[in-house]
Scaffold this motif. Structure first.
Motif, PDB file in Angstrom:
ATOM      1  N   VAL A 168       0.838  -1.196   0.000  1.00 33.67           N
ATOM      2  CA  VAL A 168       0.000   0.000   0.000  1.00 33.67           C
ATOM      3  C   VAL A 168       0.874   1.247   0.000  1.00 33.67           C
ATOM      4  O   VAL A 168       1.826   1.344   0.785  1.00 33.67           O
ATOM      5  CB  VAL A 168      -0.940   0.038   1.217  1.00 33.67           C
ATOM      6  N   LEU A 169       0.557   2.168  -0.879  1.00 31.81           N
ATOM      7  CA  LEU A 169       1.063   3.536  -0.818  1.00 31.81           C
ATOM      8  C   LEU A 169      -0.092   4.345  -0.230  1.00 31.81           C
ATOM      9  O   LEU A 169      -1.064   4.646  -0.925  1.00 31.81           O
ATOM     10  CB  LEU A 169       1.446   4.038  -2.211  1.00 31.81           C
ATOM     11  N   LEU A 170      -0.005   4.650   1.043  1.00 31.17           N
ATOM     12  CA  LEU A 170      -1.103   5.323   1.724  1.00 31.17           C
ATOM     13  C   LEU A 170      -0.950   6.834   1.579  1.00 31.17           C
ATOM     14  O   LEU A 170      -0.004   7.416   2.121  1.00 31.17           O
ATOM     15  CB  LEU A 170      -1.134   4.925   3.194  1.00 31.17           C
ATOM     16  N   ASP A 171      -1.857   7.449   0.850  1.00 30.32           N
ATOM     17  CA  ASP A 171      -1.825   8.894   0.644  1.00 30.32           C
ATOM     18  C   ASP A 171      -2.721   9.558   1.690  1.00 30.32           C
ATOM     19  O   ASP A 171      -3.947   9.517   1.589  1.00 30.32           O
ATOM     20  CB  ASP A 171      -2.298   9.237  -0.770  1.00 30.32           C
ATOM     21  N   VAL A 172      -2.094  10.177   2.707  1.00 27.43           N
ATOM     22  CA  VAL A 172      -2.881  10.795   3.767  1.00 27.43           C
ATOM     23  C   VAL A 172      -3.536  12.091   3.304  1.00 27.43           C
ATOM     24  O   VAL A 172      -4.544  12.527   3.878  1.00 27.43           O
ATOM     25  CB  VAL A 172      -2.041  11.038   5.038  1.00 27.43           C
ATOM     26  N   ALA A 173      -2.985  12.711   2.253  1.00 24.46           N
ATOM     27  CA  ALA A 173      -3.624  13.908   1.690  1.00 24.46           C
ATOM     28  C   ALA A 173      -4.916  13.535   0.975  1.00 24.46           C
ATOM     29  O   ALA A 173      -5.933  14.227   1.104  1.00 24.46           O
ATOM     30  CB  ALA A 173      -2.668  14.620   0.735  1.00 24.46           C
ATOM     31  N   ASN A 174      -4.886  12.443   0.212  1.00 29.60           N
ATOM     32  CA  ASN A 174      -6.104  11.956  -0.431  1.00 29.60           C
ATOM     33  C   ASN A 174      -7.136  11.520   0.599  1.00 29.60           C
ATOM     34  O   ASN A 174      -8.338  11.757   0.440  1.00 29.60           O
ATOM     35  CB  ASN A 174      -5.776  10.787  -1.353  1.00 29.60           C
ATOM     36  N   ALA A 199       4.099   0.269   2.072  1.00 30.97           N
ATOM     37  CA  ALA A 199       5.339   0.572   1.365  1.00 30.97           C
ATOM     38  C   ALA A 199       5.853   1.953   1.738  1.00 30.97           C
ATOM     39  O   ALA A 199       7.007   2.125   2.128  1.00 30.97           O
ATOM     40  CB  ALA A 199       5.121   0.478  -0.144  1.00 30.97           C
ATOM     41  N   TYR A 200       5.009   2.957   1.609  1.00 27.57           N
ATOM     42  CA  TYR A 200       5.361   4.317   2.007  1.00 27.57           C
ATOM     43  C   TYR A 200       4.107   5.182   2.002  1.00 27.57           C
ATOM     44  O   TYR A 200       3.004   4.680   1.722  1.00 27.57           O
ATOM     45  CB  TYR A 200       6.458   4.918   1.136  1.00 27.57           C
ATOM     46  N   VAL A 201       4.279   6.457   2.348  1.00 22.44           N
ATOM     47  CA  VAL A 201       3.156   7.372   2.530  1.00 22.44           C
ATOM     48  C   VAL A 201       3.348   8.598   1.650  1.00 22.44           C
ATOM     49  O   VAL A 201       4.469   9.076   1.475  1.00 22.44           O
ATOM     50  CB  VAL A 201       3.056   7.812   4.011  1.00 22.44           C
ATOM     51  N   HIS A 202       2.258   9.107   1.091  1.00 24.36           N
ATOM     52  CA  HIS A 202       2.248  10.372   0.365  1.00 24.36           C
ATOM     53  C   HIS A 202       1.675  11.477   1.245  1.00 24.36           C
ATOM     54  O   HIS A 202       0.667  11.273   1.927  1.00 24.36           O
ATOM     55  CB  HIS A 202       1.364  10.279  -0.882  1.00 24.36           C
ATOM     56  N   VAL A 203       2.294  12.647   1.174  1.00 23.79           N
ATOM     57  CA  VAL A 203       1.775  13.856   1.811  1.00 23.79           C
ATOM     58  C   VAL A 203       1.780  14.949   0.746  1.00 23.79           C
ATOM     59  O   VAL A 203       2.743  15.070  -0.022  1.00 23.79           O
ATOM     60  CB  VAL A 203       2.643  14.284   3.009  1.00 23.79           C
ATOM     61  N   ALA A 204       0.714  15.734   0.688  1.00 24.91           N
ATOM     62  CA  ALA A 204       0.632  16.800  -0.311  1.00 24.91           C
ATOM     63  C   ALA A 204      -0.289  17.905   0.174  1.00 24.91           C
ATOM     64  O   ALA A 204      -1.063  17.712   1.114  1.00 24.91           O
ATOM     65  CB  ALA A 204       0.151  16.252  -1.661  1.00 24.91           C
ATOM     66  N   GLY A 205      -0.211  19.040  -0.490  1.00 23.30           N
ATOM     67  CA  GLY A 205      -1.047  20.174  -0.142  1.00 23.30           C
ATOM     68  C   GLY A 205      -2.285  20.269  -0.996  1.00 23.30           C
ATOM     69  O   GLY A 205      -2.442  19.570  -2.003  1.00 23.30           O
ATOM     70  N   HIS A 217      -1.563  19.351  -4.985  1.00 23.73           N
ATOM     71  CA  HIS A 217      -0.104  19.194  -5.063  1.00 23.73           C
ATOM     72  C   HIS A 217       0.570  20.524  -5.433  1.00 23.73           C
ATOM     73  O   HIS A 217       1.701  20.524  -5.909  1.00 23.73           O
ATOM     74  CB  HIS A 217       0.311  18.130  -6.088  1.00 23.73           C
ATOM     75  N   ALA A 218      -0.129  21.634  -5.234  1.00 27.03           N
ATOM     76  CA  ALA A 218       0.398  22.942  -5.630  1.00 27.03           C
ATOM     77  C   ALA A 218       0.238  23.985  -4.528  1.00 27.03           C
ATOM     78  O   ALA A 218       0.492  25.160  -4.758  1.00 27.03           O
ATOM     79  CB  ALA A 218      -0.308  23.420  -6.897  1.00 27.03           C
ATOM     80  N   HIS A 219      -0.191  23.547  -3.353  1.00 25.62           N
ATOM     81  CA  HIS A 219      -0.379  24.455  -2.236  1.00 25.62           C
ATOM     82  C   HIS A 219       0.293  23.872  -0.994  1.00 25.62           C
ATOM     83  O   HIS A 219       0.692  22.704  -0.986  1.00 25.62           O
ATOM     84  CB  HIS A 219      -1.868  24.693  -1.966  1.00 25.62           C
ATOM     85  N   ALA A 220       0.388  24.700   0.020  1.00 30.22           N
ATOM     86  CA  ALA A 220       1.008  24.257   1.264  1.00 30.22           C
ATOM     87  C   ALA A 220       0.236  23.093   1.878  1.00 30.22           C
ATOM     88  O   ALA A 220      -0.981  22.988   1.721  1.00 30.22           O
ATOM     89  CB  ALA A 220       1.077  25.421   2.252  1.00 30.22           C
ATOM     90  N   VAL A 221       0.952  22.233   2.584  1.00 27.54           N
ATOM     91  CA  VAL A 221       0.328  21.101   3.260  1.00 27.54           C
ATOM     92  C   VAL A 221      -0.419  21.619   4.487  1.00 27.54           C
ATOM     93  O   VAL A 221       0.187  22.227   5.371  1.00 27.54           O
ATOM     94  CB  VAL A 221       1.381  20.066   3.694  1.00 27.54           C
ATOM     95  N   PRO A 222      -1.729  21.390   4.578  1.00 26.21           N
ATOM     96  CA  PRO A 222      -2.481  21.830   5.760  1.00 26.21           C
ATOM     97  C   PRO A 222      -2.252  20.897   6.939  1.00 26.21           C
ATOM     98  O   PRO A 222      -1.592  19.857   6.820  1.00 26.21           O
ATOM     99  CB  PRO A 222      -3.930  21.784   5.279  1.00 26.21           C
TER     100      PRO A 222
END
Length: 276
Positions: A168-174, A199-205, A217-222
């Motif tokens: 699993v690629l766990l995307d916490v932003a999604n 496997a790893y984690v995604h973080v994004a804004g 994916h174009a703004h600051a991470v809240p």
């Protein structure tokens, strides 16, 4: 699956210099669709490989959630890139992207029904068999759900993990976006992923617009995704986490600040776990 470690950053040409000089780099993720699997690879990326920086190949167009089997040509392309880059794994999305030759233009959610899960499982197994490295599957953000789902998002992940060998690629932003927009039970999704399959984690804004939260994916991470990252590490311990940035690239100090915020969130989670 070989485990990644530390904090990583999605490799983009605009960030190549920062990535090359950043002392805290744990690993990088490269977008398969932005590379030529037969032509020359970007020199900065090859230098990272030579330095021994772990690389993940990340795809966005395989379409594992569609009724049609994944394209052998697309799978072959992912396999060649993984071999050329010495990738630790290949990651792709639990998403529907095409049908009948028509492209959705976006990563759409998979219908959460038993029939869809069966098709998804078969497609994942085909992909696993075609790739030279393990496959990790990413949860997607969505602004809608297909009608009358038979199970929740956590149930979809559990079904996939029970029927395949994928990670699993766990995307916490999604996950944060879906919790706000659809009422997804984020903690149930976190609990559905055993550490040995992560496997790893995604973080994004992202940004709120028109009453909805958009994963840009174009703004600051809240704070929301960081809170979920903390909660995850409180459950399972340290995890490899990667920051995605695809547009509006910030100044170096701002980018470094977001990466440090990820470290801090994970450190808080680990401290909570140790205290418990």
């Amino acid at each position: 699956m070989k485990r990644l470690e530390g904090v990583g950053l999605g490799w983009r040409r605009q960030l190549a210099h920062f990535i090359d000089t950043w002392e805290g780099l744990g690993f990088v993720e490269v977008l398969a669709e932005q590379l030529d699997e037969r032509g020359a690879l970007p020199e900065p990326l090859l230098q990272l490989k030579e330095r021994g920086v772990p690389v993940v190949v990340h795809g966005v167009s395989l379409g594992l959630g569609g009724a049609e089997p994944p394209s052998p040509a697309r799978l072959s392309r992912l396999a060649r890139l993984a071999e050329r880059l010495g990738a630790v794994c290949v990651s792709e999305h639990l998403a529907f992207v095409r049908a009948g030759g028509l492209e959705s233009g976006h990563l759409l959610p998979v219908a959460r029904h038993e029939e869809s899960l069966e098709v998804l499982t078969d497609n994942i197994r085909r992909a696993e068999a075609a790739l030279p490295v393990p496959l990790a599957l990413e949860n997607v953000a969505s602004l809608f759900e297909w009608p009358e789902p038979a199970f929740c998002e956590a149930g979809l992940l559990t079904g996939v993990l029970e029927r395949t060998g994928a990670g699993v690629l766990l995307d916490v932003a999604n996950l944060y976006a879906n919790a706000l927009n659809l009422g997804t039970d984020a903690r149930a999704v976190l609990a559905a992923v055993p550490r040995e399959r992560l496997a790893y984690v995604h973080v994004a804004g992202g940004v709120r617009h028109g009453g909805l939260y958009h994963d840009t994916h174009a703004h600051a991470v809240p704070e929301g995704p960081l809170a979920l990252l903390e909660e995850l590490t409180a459950r399972v311990g340290p995890v490899p986490a990667l920051l995605e940035r695809d547009d509006r690239f910030p100044p170096v100090d701002e980018l470094a600040g977001e990466l440090e915020a990820m470290r801090v969130a994970m450190a808080r989670g680990v401290a909570r776990r140790e205290a418990a």
